[in-house]
Design a protein around this motif. Structure first.
Motif, PDB file in Angstrom:
ATOM      1  N   UNK A  92     -10.927 -19.391 -50.758  1.00  0.00           N
ATOM      2  CA  UNK A  92     -12.090 -20.276 -50.892  1.00  0.00           C
ATOM      3  C   UNK A  92     -11.933 -21.499 -49.997  1.00  0.00           C
ATOM      4  N   UNK A  93     -13.082 -22.053 -49.616  1.00  0.00           N
ATOM      5  CA  UNK A  93     -13.094 -23.231 -48.749  1.00  0.00           C
ATOM      6  C   UNK A  93     -14.338 -24.040 -49.066  1.00  0.00           C
ATOM      7  N   UNK A  94     -14.312 -25.320 -48.711  1.00  0.00           N
ATOM      8  CA  UNK A  94     -15.487 -26.169 -48.934  1.00  0.00           C
ATOM      9  C   UNK A  94     -16.595 -25.907 -47.929  1.00  0.00           C
ATOM     10  N   UNK A  95     -16.303 -25.150 -46.882  1.00  0.00           N
ATOM     11  CA  UNK A  95     -17.334 -24.850 -45.894  1.00  0.00           C
ATOM     12  C   UNK A  95     -16.751 -24.110 -44.713  1.00  0.00           C
ATOM     13  N   UNK A  96     -17.608 -23.476 -43.935  1.00  0.00           N
ATOM     14  CA  UNK A  96     -17.135 -22.728 -42.771  1.00  0.00           C
ATOM     15  C   UNK A  96     -16.606 -23.662 -41.682  1.00  0.00           C
ATOM     16  N   UNK A  97     -17.273 -24.778 -41.443  1.00  0.00           N
ATOM     17  CA  UNK A  97     -16.789 -25.699 -40.406  1.00  0.00           C
ATOM     18  C   UNK A  97     -15.422 -26.285 -40.761  1.00  0.00           C
ATOM     19  N   UNK A  98     -15.203 -26.773 -41.990  1.00  0.00           N
ATOM     20  CA  UNK A  98     -13.841 -27.192 -42.341  1.00  0.00           C
ATOM     21  C   UNK A  98     -12.821 -26.064 -42.194  1.00  0.00           C
ATOM     22  N   UNK A  99     -13.225 -24.840 -42.562  1.00  0.00           N
ATOM     23  CA  UNK A  99     -12.315 -23.698 -42.436  1.00  0.00           C
ATOM     24  C   UNK A  99     -11.939 -23.451 -40.985  1.00  0.00           C
ATOM     25  N   UNK A 100     -12.908 -23.510 -40.082  1.00  0.00           N
ATOM     26  CA  UNK A 100     -12.613 -23.274 -38.667  1.00  0.00           C
ATOM     27  C   UNK A 100     -11.678 -24.353 -38.123  1.00  0.00           C
ATOM     28  N   UNK A 101     -11.879 -25.587 -38.544  1.00  0.00           N
ATOM     29  CA  UNK A 101     -10.950 -26.644 -38.144  1.00  0.00           C
ATOM     30  C   UNK A 101      -9.533 -26.336 -38.615  1.00  0.00           C
ATOM     31  N   UNK A 102      -9.395 -25.889 -39.852  1.00  0.00           N
ATOM     32  CA  UNK A 102      -8.067 -25.569 -40.374  1.00  0.00           C
ATOM     33  C   UNK A 102      -7.483 -24.316 -39.725  1.00  0.00           C
ATOM     34  N   UNK A 103      -8.330 -23.368 -39.374  1.00  0.00           N
ATOM     35  CA  UNK A 103      -7.851 -22.171 -38.668  1.00  0.00           C
ATOM     36  C   UNK A 103      -7.281 -22.548 -37.304  1.00  0.00           C
ATOM     37  N   UNK A 104      -8.007 -23.387 -36.570  1.00  0.00           N
ATOM     38  CA  UNK A 104      -7.519 -23.820 -35.253  1.00  0.00           C
ATOM     39  C   UNK A 104      -6.187 -24.538 -35.397  1.00  0.00           C
ATOM     40  N   UNK A 105      -6.094 -25.393 -36.396  1.00  0.00           N
ATOM     41  CA  UNK A 105      -4.855 -26.134 -36.603  1.00  0.00           C
ATOM     42  C   UNK A 105      -3.696 -25.200 -36.971  1.00  0.00           C
ATOM     43  N   UNK A 106      -4.015 -24.146 -37.748  1.00  0.00           N
ATOM     44  CA  UNK A 106      -2.974 -23.223 -38.215  1.00  0.00           C
ATOM     45  C   UNK A 106      -2.465 -22.292 -37.116  1.00  0.00           C
ATOM     46  N   UNK A 107      -3.328 -21.918 -36.172  1.00  0.00           N
ATOM     47  CA  UNK A 107      -2.966 -20.850 -35.242  1.00  0.00           C
ATOM     48  C   UNK A 107      -2.906 -21.266 -33.773  1.00  0.00           C
ATOM     49  N   UNK A 108      -2.958 -22.561 -33.529  1.00  0.00           N
ATOM     50  CA  UNK A 108      -2.814 -23.033 -32.150  1.00  0.00           C
ATOM     51  C   UNK A 108      -1.869 -24.228 -32.110  1.00  0.00           C
ATOM     52  N   UNK A 109      -1.490 -24.589 -30.888  1.00  0.00           N
ATOM     53  CA  UNK A 109      -0.750 -25.815 -30.631  1.00  0.00           C
ATOM     54  C   UNK A 109      -1.565 -26.651 -29.652  1.00  0.00           C
ATOM     55  N   UNK A 110      -1.376 -27.959 -29.663  1.00  0.00           N
ATOM     56  CA  UNK A 110      -2.102 -28.801 -28.696  1.00  0.00           C
ATOM     57  C   UNK A 110      -1.906 -28.283 -27.272  1.00  0.00           C
ATOM     58  N   UNK A 123     -20.779 -27.562 -33.633  1.00  0.00           N
ATOM     59  CA  UNK A 123     -19.527 -28.007 -34.278  1.00  0.00           C
ATOM     60  C   UNK A 123     -18.281 -27.246 -33.817  1.00  0.00           C
ATOM     61  N   UNK A 124     -18.460 -26.058 -33.232  1.00  0.00           N
ATOM     62  CA  UNK A 124     -17.299 -25.338 -32.702  1.00  0.00           C
ATOM     63  C   UNK A 124     -16.602 -26.158 -31.616  1.00  0.00           C
ATOM     64  N   UNK A 125     -17.398 -26.777 -30.755  1.00  0.00           N
ATOM     65  CA  UNK A 125     -16.824 -27.561 -29.656  1.00  0.00           C
ATOM     66  C   UNK A 125     -15.970 -28.700 -30.218  1.00  0.00           C
ATOM     67  N   UNK A 126     -16.531 -29.401 -31.208  1.00  0.00           N
ATOM     68  CA  UNK A 126     -15.814 -30.537 -31.796  1.00  0.00           C
ATOM     69  C   UNK A 126     -14.525 -30.074 -32.476  1.00  0.00           C
ATOM     70  N   UNK A 127     -14.583 -28.941 -33.164  1.00  0.00           N
ATOM     71  CA  UNK A 127     -13.403 -28.441 -33.868  1.00  0.00           C
ATOM     72  C   UNK A 127     -12.256 -28.158 -32.903  1.00  0.00           C
ATOM     73  N   UNK A 128     -12.593 -27.608 -31.751  1.00  0.00           N
ATOM     74  CA  UNK A 128     -11.561 -27.286 -30.750  1.00  0.00           C
ATOM     75  C   UNK A 128     -10.941 -28.554 -30.182  1.00  0.00           C
ATOM     76  N   UNK A 129     -11.789 -29.468 -29.754  1.00  0.00           N
ATOM     77  CA  UNK A 129     -11.306 -30.673 -29.085  1.00  0.00           C
ATOM     78  C   UNK A 129     -10.539 -31.573 -30.044  1.00  0.00           C
ATOM     79  N   UNK A 130     -11.050 -31.752 -31.259  1.00  0.00           N
ATOM     80  CA  UNK A 130     -10.386 -32.672 -32.195  1.00  0.00           C
ATOM     81  C   UNK A 130      -9.011 -32.166 -32.626  1.00  0.00           C
TER      82      UNK A 130
END
Length: 391
Positions: A92-110, A123-130
């Protein structure tokens, strides 16, 4: 039961982003907001009843999803999409956009790279850059009024060693494509070959028009299933966005464990009480309501196509296969993105989502939300006609 989608329900002064926080008036005339992707319809009556009943209990302490919640999701996915889920796959998640942010954080490195297929949900663009990653654009091809994936360009970009994720929008927002099984299989196999994880945003999956069928990416093959994270929610389907609930489906154990660790680190493992109740109730009792909604949206789409085709020929509607969003080609008006935004807002008194916010290839387009009563839709079309034809 028959549902009345023609009923106009005022959303002013209800903390509504679309109606209360948009530009309210322009030269004495209220703006009609047709931007943010929620609907101006009341949700499933059983959902409203269940929320009121729970609210009347008067205690809103800590809560947790129960078995009925998971069963409602599994039953819905099987019935609507012929997709058999396992309970353990659902996070479960509070939303798809928060989930995508957490997915990027979990599976990538800066410094890693993430592929998008523009024009796409901004919002995809913002999730990647942030999250410290770089955007790699694999633009969709626009051929004779229809969008297609550019597999040749994608093949080249997937080979870069720092490309770790591809975010798929399925059905696609804003262009309205419902990807075919063949397209999804080709995309999935190319990503497996290059060891690139696919994150598939399928939040619009229930909103598909007749003669088209949404296919969950993870249902294509076992190999693709093990290399995908599927983001779902009842929010677009049943107009529940304000209740902040989504369900992220991760079949592969290793990926799911890594994602949950990230949620634990972010203290993001719980969801809203009323969102939980609404999700379970909607999936249990909302199918008839949804079927009638899709019919109503289809007719709204046809009304816009006919009106624009006959009376505003400078605009071109891109035929949507799914979603309640219309992608409108306004390039014949000869305006850049900001000029078009100002024109629609001040002359037509309509607020759209500007095409350029979805990527460079969206310049000269507007995204129109048609999930509103038909009288509101006709009023908006009249305003657009007057503004465009008086240029």
């Amino acid at each position: 039961m028959q549902y009345n989608f023609d009923q106009v329900v005022s959303r002013r002064d209800t903390h509504c982003v679309k109606w209360d926080f948009s530009k309210k008036q322009c030269e004495g005339k209220y703006i009609i907001p047709m931007s943010i992707a929620d609907m101006d319809f009341e949700t499933v009556p059983e959902v409203k009843k269940a929320i009121i009943q729970r609210a009347n209990q008067g205690i809103y302490g800590y809560t947790k999803v129960n078995e009925g919640y998971y069963e409602s999701i599994m039953n819905w996915m099987m019935k609507r999409h012929s997709w058999e889920l396992k309970k353990d796959w659902i996070v479960v998640s509070s939303g798809v956009v928060p989930a995508i942010n957490n997915i990027i954080k979990a599976f990538t490195h800066p410094g890693d790279k993430v592929i998008l297929q523009s024009p796409v949900y901004y919002p995809f663009y913002k999730a990647i850059v942030r999250n410290g990653c770089a955007i790699v654009d694999n633009p969709l091809k626009f051929v004779q009024g229809k969008y297609y994936m550019d597999f040749k360009d994608l093949e080249h970009k997937l080979k870069h060693p720092r490309v770790k994720l591809l975010i798929l929008c399925s059905p696609h927002n804003p262009v309205g494509r419902v990807w075919t099984g063949e397209e999804l299989r080709k995309l999935g196999e190319m990503c497996i070959k290059n060891n690139v994880l696919i994150v598939s945003d399928e939040i619009h999956s229930d909103l598909v028009y007749k003669n088209y069928k949404h296919i969950p990416l993870a249902a294509i093959s076992n190999d693709i299933r093990e290399n995908s994270i599927i983001c779902t929610a009842p929010s677009k389907t049943f107009n529940l966005a304000g209740l902040q609930v989504s369900n992220i489906i991760i079949p592969k154990d290793k990926l799911r464990r890594e994602y949950i660790i990230q949620l634990e680190n972010a203290a993001a493992l719980s969801i809203n009480l009323f969102g939980m109740i609404a999700c379970e109730t909607a999936y249990k009792y909302g199918e008839g309501w949804l079927d009638q909604l899709i019919d109503y949206l289809y007719e709204n789409k046809e009304v816009v196509k006919k009106y624009v085709g006959e009376r505003i020929p400078k605009l071109k509607i891109i035929e949507p296969e799914g979603t309640y969003l219309l992608w409108i080609d306004c390039r014949e008006l000869g305006m850049n993105g900001m000029e078009l935004k100002d024109f629609m807002l001040t002359r037509a008194k309509i607020q759209f989502n500007e095409g350029f916010t979805f990527g460079k290839s969206g310049e000269g387009f507007e995204r129109m939300n048609i999930a509103c009563p038909r009288d509101v839709l006709r009023e908006a079309l009249g305003r657009i006609e007057e503004a465009v034809n008086n240029l």
